[in-house]
Design a protein around this motif. Structure first.
Motif, short mmCIF file in Angstrom:
data_model
loop_
_atom_site.label_atom_id
_atom_site.label_comp_id
_atom_site.label_asym_id
_atom_site.label_seq_id
_atom_site.Cartn_x
_atom_site.Cartn_y
_atom_site.Cartn_z
N ALA A 345 -19.47 -14.89 -5.98
CA ALA A 345 -18.71 -16.13 -6.18
C ALA A 345 -19.43 -17.08 -7.12
CB ALA A 345 -18.45 -16.81 -4.84
N ALA A 346 -20.72 -17.27 -6.88
CA ALA A 346 -21.49 -18.19 -7.72
C ALA A 346 -21.49 -17.74 -9.18
CB ALA A 346 -22.91 -18.32 -7.20
N ALA A 347 -21.68 -16.42 -9.40
CA ALA A 347 -21.72 -15.91 -10.76
C ALA A 347 -20.36 -16.01 -11.45
CB ALA A 347 -22.20 -14.45 -10.74
N LEU A 348 -19.30 -15.59 -10.75
CA LEU A 348 -17.97 -15.58 -11.36
C LEU A 348 -17.45 -16.99 -11.59
CD1 LEU A 348 -15.40 -14.16 -12.29
CD2 LEU A 348 -14.67 -14.03 -9.90
N PHE A 349 -17.57 -17.86 -10.58
CA PHE A 349 -17.03 -19.21 -10.71
C PHE A 349 -17.84 -20.03 -11.70
CE2 PHE A 349 -15.17 -18.99 -6.14
CZ PHE A 349 -14.26 -18.05 -6.59
N GLY A 350 -19.14 -19.77 -11.79
CA GLY A 350 -19.94 -20.44 -12.80
C GLY A 350 -19.46 -20.11 -14.20
N ALA A 351 -19.09 -18.83 -14.42
CA ALA A 351 -18.57 -18.42 -15.72
C ALA A 351 -17.21 -19.05 -15.99
CB ALA A 351 -18.46 -16.90 -15.77
N LEU A 352 -16.36 -19.11 -14.98
CA LEU A 352 -15.02 -19.70 -15.15
C LEU A 352 -15.10 -21.19 -15.47
CD1 LEU A 352 -13.05 -17.94 -12.27
CD2 LEU A 352 -12.75 -17.59 -14.73
N LEU A 353 -15.99 -21.89 -14.81
CA LEU A 353 -16.13 -23.32 -15.05
C LEU A 353 -16.76 -23.61 -16.41
CD1 LEU A 353 -17.35 -24.54 -11.53
CD2 LEU A 353 -15.08 -24.81 -12.51
N GLY A 354 -17.57 -22.66 -16.89
CA GLY A 354 -18.27 -22.90 -18.14
C GLY A 354 -17.51 -22.50 -19.39
#
Length: 395
Positions: A345-354
């Protein structure tokens, strides 16, 4: 696996206290990071103080569970807790970043030995399904309590005594647990060959649900924290307070889940819990930069309540869906899937937000989280079905 002990309350208490300690440790160290950075000059490597521990912990959970079944739950638990206490002492006395990082990695391995063997102790002590289900609810609640009190306690201790005191607290809590473990009867060590491993549909559902719940709940904490600080322009202190009602609600939900599971079955409780999580996730999709903090908190509440209901139910489903002699493996498998969910979750959502407009990335992240929960719910109904009402036996 260890034979059934005549002291179920003691074994359950030891398992719950160890889960409390492991969960508390994560919060304490997170709060202490800035102080560690200032004193050791480790600002560039601070993330590894957390990541090194978490990665080793996640990787070792499954093999640690298998090892627990081989050598006996009490022996594995005692070795793991001894290692956890010893490495906490090393961390507390560390004056060099390299020593601290190495000790934290070993501490992660020790914690991985404690978690599945603790659940195996609980399973051996409570052969009656009703008692075991309620014991699992108390075990889950112990972790929720640590989640709620960890940050404020860690902040107070670090401010008053310094960052090393957070590790000494691990020692102060861990030693009594280790002493109490000695009073849990040893029983029989498991045989070297326990036969073919059989994993029932319930264990599969539990594993998938564990991933989904941590993926969505930790993902929500990640994206909402950034939403409050970046879009609403609130302080880190305020963003932390936003989650207090949500996390506090997990405790009574954990305790209630044990009773509901014994009465209605784990499948029904999973459906209700995941339904609540879906409602909260979809509700959060409607917020924007004009939202009030109270409205944000209101949408977080069903996520906390749902996660609180799901955790004991899926743990019970795992323990019921696998042979008693493989309880350590089952506990390791479930918790490994949960750790993978959190990290993904942290890896995927970090990419989506960035890579997108922040609000668009925020909403896409929540939709993805909701989809994962929905798939998990559908799989649960397909594989395990919705069980008929359980017959409640005495306390």
């Amino acid at each position: 696996m260890d034979a059934i002990t005549p002291r179920p309350a003691l074994a359950t208490g030891v398992a719950a206290a160890s889960f409390f300690l492991i969960t508390l440790n994560a919060s304490l160290v997170t709060v202490a990071l800035p102080s560690i950075g200032r004193e050791l000059g480790a600002d560039d490597a601070l993330a590894w103080i957390l990541s090194g521990y978490s990665l080793v912990f996640a990787v070792c959970l499954l093999p640690a569970g298998v090892w627990s079944d081989r050598v006996g739950a009490r022996r594995a638990f005692a070795i793991g807790m001894t290692g956890f206490v010893a490495t906490s002492m090393v961390c507390a006395d560390a004056s060099d970043l390299t020593v601290l990082l190495a000790a934290r990695a070993v501490q992660g391995a020790a914690a991985a030995a404690v978690l599945p063997s603790g659940l195996a102790l609980l399973t051996a002590a409570t052969s009656d399904p009703v008692r075991r289900t309620r014991a699992v609810g108390r075990w889950s609640a112990a972790g929720a309590v640590a989640l709620v009190v960890g940050s404020p306690v860690g902040g107070a201790i670090t401010t008053t005594f310094g960052w090393s005191a957070t590790f000494w607290l691990n020692v102060a809590v861990g030693l009594p647990i280790l002493v109490a473990t000695c009073a849990v009867p040893t029983g029989q060590r498991s045989v070297r060959r326990t036969g073919r491993l059989s994993i029932g549909p319930g264990a599969v559902v539990s594993t998938v649900t564990g991933f989904a719940v941590n993926f969505s709940s930790y993902g929500v904490i990640f994206v909402v924290t950034l939403f409050v600080q970046q879009l609403l322009e609130k302080s880190a202190w305020v963003s932390g307070l936003v989650f207090v009602p949500m996390t506090a609600l997990i405790i009574p939900a954990n305790l209630l889940a044990g009773r509901l599971t014994t009465r209605y079955g784990a499948g029904r409780v999973l459906l209700v819990g995941q339904g609540l999580m879906l409602a909260g996730l979809l509700g959060l999709c409607s917020v924007d930069e004009q939202v009030s903090l109270w409205a944000l908190i209101a949408w977080l509440l069903p996520i906390g309540a749902g996660a609180g209901l799901v955790a004991p139910a899926m743990t019970t489903m795992m323990l019921d869906g696998i042979a008693a002699a493989r309880a350590g493996f089952g506990a390791g498998l479930l918790n490994a899937s949960r750790q993978v969910g959190s990290g993904t979750a942290a890896a995927l959502f970090g990419a989506l937000l960035g890579t997108a407009h922040f609000l668009a990335g925020f909403r896409v992240s929540l939709v993805v989280a909701a989809a994962v929960v929905a798939v998990s719910t559908f799989l649960g109904v397909s594989l395990a079905g919705v069980p008929s009402r359980r017959v409640v036996r005495g306390d």
